[in-house]
Design a protein around this motif. Sequence first.
Motif, PDB file in Angstrom:
ATOM      1  N   ALA A   1       0.828  -1.218   0.000  1.00 14.86           N
ATOM      2  CA  ALA A   1       0.000   0.000   0.000  1.00 14.86           C
ATOM      3  C   ALA A   1       0.858   1.262   0.000  1.00 14.86           C
ATOM      4  O   ALA A   1       0.489   2.274  -0.590  1.00 14.86           O
ATOM      5  N   ILE A   2       2.038   1.193   0.660  1.00 10.27           N
ATOM      6  CA  ILE A   2       2.934   2.350   0.689  1.00 10.27           C
ATOM      7  C   ILE A   2       3.466   2.627  -0.716  1.00 10.27           C
ATOM      8  O   ILE A   2       3.519   3.776  -1.166  1.00 10.27           O
ATOM      9  N   GLY A   3       3.845   1.571  -1.424  1.00  8.26           N
ATOM     10  CA  GLY A   3       4.298   1.753  -2.801  1.00  8.26           C
ATOM     11  C   GLY A   3       3.220   2.357  -3.680  1.00  8.26           C
ATOM     12  O   GLY A   3       3.496   3.217  -4.532  1.00  8.26           O
ATOM     13  N   LEU A   4       1.983   1.935  -3.466  1.00  7.22           N
ATOM     14  CA  LEU A   4       0.873   2.465  -4.261  1.00  7.22           C
ATOM     15  C   LEU A   4       0.551   3.911  -3.890  1.00  7.22           C
ATOM     16  O   LEU A   4       0.133   4.698  -4.743  1.00  7.22           O
TER      17      LEU A   4
ATOM     18  N   LEU B   1       7.792  -3.587  -4.925  1.00  8.21           N
ATOM     19  CA  LEU B   1       8.928  -2.929  -4.274  1.00  8.21           C
ATOM     20  C   LEU B   1       8.642  -2.717  -2.784  1.00  8.21           C
ATOM     21  O   LEU B   1       9.511  -2.934  -1.937  1.00  8.21           O
ATOM     22  N   GLY B   2       7.411  -2.328  -2.470  1.00 10.22           N
ATOM     23  CA  GLY B   2       7.040  -2.209  -1.068  1.00 10.22           C
ATOM     24  C   GLY B   2       7.183  -3.539  -0.350  1.00 10.22           C
ATOM     25  O   GLY B   2       7.714  -3.611   0.769  1.00 10.22           O
ATOM     26  N   GLU B   3       6.742  -4.624  -0.982  1.00 12.65           N
ATOM     27  CA  GLU B   3       6.873  -5.967  -0.406  1.00 12.65           C
ATOM     28  C   GLU B   3       8.332  -6.339  -0.205  1.00 12.65           C
ATOM     29  O   GLU B   3       8.713  -6.914   0.817  1.00 12.65           O
ATOM     30  N   ALA B   4       9.153  -6.036  -1.212  1.00 13.06           N
ATOM     31  CA  ALA B   4      10.577  -6.386  -1.133  1.00 13.06           C
ATOM     32  C   ALA B   4      11.229  -5.697   0.055  1.00 13.06           C
ATOM     33  O   ALA B   4      11.988  -6.318   0.816  1.00 13.06           O
ATOM     34  N   PHE B   5      10.948  -4.413   0.223  1.00 13.57           N
ATOM     35  CA  PHE B   5      11.507  -3.670   1.359  1.00 13.57           C
ATOM     36  C   PHE B   5      11.054  -4.300   2.685  1.00 13.57           C
ATOM     37  O   PHE B   5      11.840  -4.474   3.614  1.00 13.57           O
TER      38      PHE B   5
ATOM     39  N   TYR C   1      12.559  -8.242  -5.560  1.00 14.45           N
ATOM     40  CA  TYR C   1      13.274  -7.040  -6.013  1.00 14.45           C
ATOM     41  C   TYR C   1      13.398  -7.012  -7.536  1.00 14.45           C
ATOM     42  O   TYR C   1      13.218  -5.956  -8.165  1.00 14.45           O
ATOM     43  N   ARG C   2      13.714  -8.159  -8.143  1.00 18.75           N
ATOM     44  CA  ARG C   2      13.857  -8.194  -9.601  1.00 18.75           C
ATOM     45  C   ARG C   2      12.544  -7.834 -10.288  1.00 18.75           C
ATOM     46  O   ARG C   2      12.526  -7.086 -11.271  1.00 18.75           O
ATOM     47  N   ALA C   3      11.443  -8.361  -9.774  1.00 16.71           N
ATOM     48  CA  ALA C   3      10.133  -8.028 -10.342  1.00 16.71           C
ATOM     49  C   ALA C   3       9.841  -6.543 -10.190  1.00 16.71           C
ATOM     50  O   ALA C   3       9.306  -5.899 -11.097  1.00 16.71           O
ATOM     51  N   ALA C   4      10.201  -5.990  -9.036  1.00 11.65           N
ATOM     52  CA  ALA C   4       9.963  -4.567  -8.785  1.00 11.65           C
ATOM     53  C   ALA C   4      10.858  -3.694  -9.649  1.00 11.65           C
ATOM     54  O   ALA C   4      10.410  -2.672 -10.197  1.00 11.65           O
ATOM     55  N   ASP C   5      12.117  -4.083  -9.802  1.00 17.42           N
ATOM     56  CA  ASP C   5      13.075  -3.251 -10.543  1.00 17.42           C
ATOM     57  C   ASP C   5      12.691  -3.099 -12.004  1.00 17.42           C
ATOM     58  O   ASP C   5      12.993  -2.078 -12.626  1.00 17.42           O
ATOM     59  N   ARG C   6      12.000  -4.103 -12.542  1.00 18.48           N
ATOM     60  CA  ARG C   6      11.559  -3.991 -13.941  1.00 18.48           C
ATOM     61  C   ARG C   6      10.554  -2.859 -14.124  1.00 18.48           C
ATOM     62  O   ARG C   6      10.377  -2.353 -15.238  1.00 18.48           O
TER      63      ARG C   6
ATOM     64  N   ILE D   1      14.596   5.959  -6.898  1.00 16.40           N
ATOM     65  CA  ILE D   1      13.992   4.661  -6.613  1.00 16.40           C
ATOM     66  C   ILE D   1      15.020   3.548  -6.801  1.00 16.40           C
ATOM     67  O   ILE D   1      15.070   2.591  -6.010  1.00 16.40           O
ATOM     68  N   ARG D   2      15.890   3.687  -7.804  1.00 15.93           N
ATOM     69  CA  ARG D   2      16.969   2.697  -7.958  1.00 15.93           C
ATOM     70  C   ARG D   2      17.897   2.711  -6.747  1.00 15.93           C
ATOM     71  O   ARG D   2      18.365   1.669  -6.293  1.00 15.93           O
ATOM     72  N   THR D   3      18.175   3.916  -6.260  1.00 12.35           N
ATOM     73  CA  THR D   3      19.029   4.032  -5.079  1.00 12.35           C
ATOM     74  C   THR D   3      18.391   3.335  -3.889  1.00 12.35           C
ATOM     75  O   THR D   3      19.042   2.545  -3.182  1.00 12.35           O
ATOM     76  N   ALA D   4      17.117   3.613  -3.642  1.00  6.51           N
ATOM     77  CA  ALA D   4      16.423   2.992  -2.515  1.00  6.51           C
ATOM     78  C   ALA D   4      16.413   1.469  -2.661  1.00  6.51           C
ATOM     79  O   ALA D   4      16.668   0.737  -1.690  1.00  6.51           O
ATOM     80  N   SER D   5      16.135   0.984  -3.878  1.00 11.18           N
ATOM     81  CA  SER D   5      16.080  -0.454  -4.105  1.00 11.18           C
ATOM     82  C   SER D   5      17.455  -1.095  -3.899  1.00 11.18           C
ATOM     83  O   SER D   5      17.583  -2.133  -3.230  1.00 11.18           O
ATOM     84  N   THR D   6      18.486  -0.480  -4.460  1.00 11.68           N
ATOM     85  CA  THR D   6      19.843  -1.027  -4.335  1.00 11.68           C
ATOM     86  C   THR D   6      20.296  -1.052  -2.884  1.00 11.68           C
ATOM     87  O   THR D   6      20.880  -2.035  -2.407  1.00 11.68           O
ATOM     88  N   LEU D   7      20.025   0.023  -2.152  1.00 13.27           N
ATOM     89  CA  LEU D   7      20.474   0.105  -0.770  1.00 13.27           C
ATOM     90  C   LEU D   7      19.721  -0.868   0.131  1.00 13.27           C
ATOM     91  O   LEU D   7      20.314  -1.506   1.006  1.00 13.27           O
TER      92      LEU D   7
END
Length: 322
Positions: A162-165, A187-191, A254-259, A272-278
């Motif tokens: 929900a946060i990602g949305l 991406l929210g799920e991955a985090f 993460y891979r699904a989100a990064d696409r 967003i790439r920075t947040a995902s990578t970190l």
Amino acid sequence: MTAELAVAYHECRQLAAVHGRTYFLATRLLSAERRPAVHALYAFARTVDDIVDHADAIELANTPDPAATAYHVQDCAELLDRIEKQLRSRLEGNPLPDQIGEQRHRVLLAVADTIERYDIAHQHFWTFMDAMRMDIVGTPQHRNRYATMDELREYMRGSAAAIGLQLLPILGTVVPVAEAEPAAAALGEAFQLTNFLRDIAEDLDRGRVYLPADELAAFGVDHDLLVHCHRRGHTDQRVRRALAHLIAINRDIYRAADRGIDLLEPRVRPAIRTASTLYAGILDQIEHSDYAVFRGRAVVPRRRRLRVAAVEFGTAALRGPR
């Protein structure tokens, strides 16, 4: 923007700076006009989460009077209800009352303005609130164990997806928003799953396990073994194998989100790439520590955080404005 609203957004920025270091660093890569809205969403989530944490503290205090403990935990549940009711009322055009404390009042003021300014679907906030109620003992929704990944994902639908949305309309997309929503939710799920893997010991202290029991059982791990490892500060080999498996699942998310990052407006992609990578880097740290999640909290070193941000910022600068 009124002076009152400016103060409210400043309060949200301070909350993000103090409590969300990785998150706050990533927002520095966003354009100046987007940052306050992202800070407001963070501050709202943090405010609600602090109430849940307070309920945990009361529950764990083991007071001599269980009835008094239940009463104060119920106070926390009622405070969540009150916050949701007041946000709903504000979004209907009514003024906010003053009975919720100055800081909460300012956070609600800023987040309501953000919701209206970016036309964020209100349901994402009610879904988030429902998930938070699942963490409070005594509510009808309360859960502290999850039998399967599907059950855990139902919780994460509110606590993380929900946060990602919520963020998506602020970030902007190059496709219809609905097209970008699955990746934003992922991406929210991955985090969130990364948090659960990092914070196993902390969650055990709160009487919770946010890892699916069936996935753990496949490696011979149960709640008693996790508690045993926590008490000893040592990770059993069976737990190592289970964590390695769950980290692999996490990386798939993460891979699904990064696409989906390329579906966002070009200017926001570096942030967003920075947040995902970190955040994915926390998984690396868990592995590098030999899965020592019961000895300390895995943290991405500051030097690496700054380097990743600098690389993304530099790459975006080389591409030029779009």
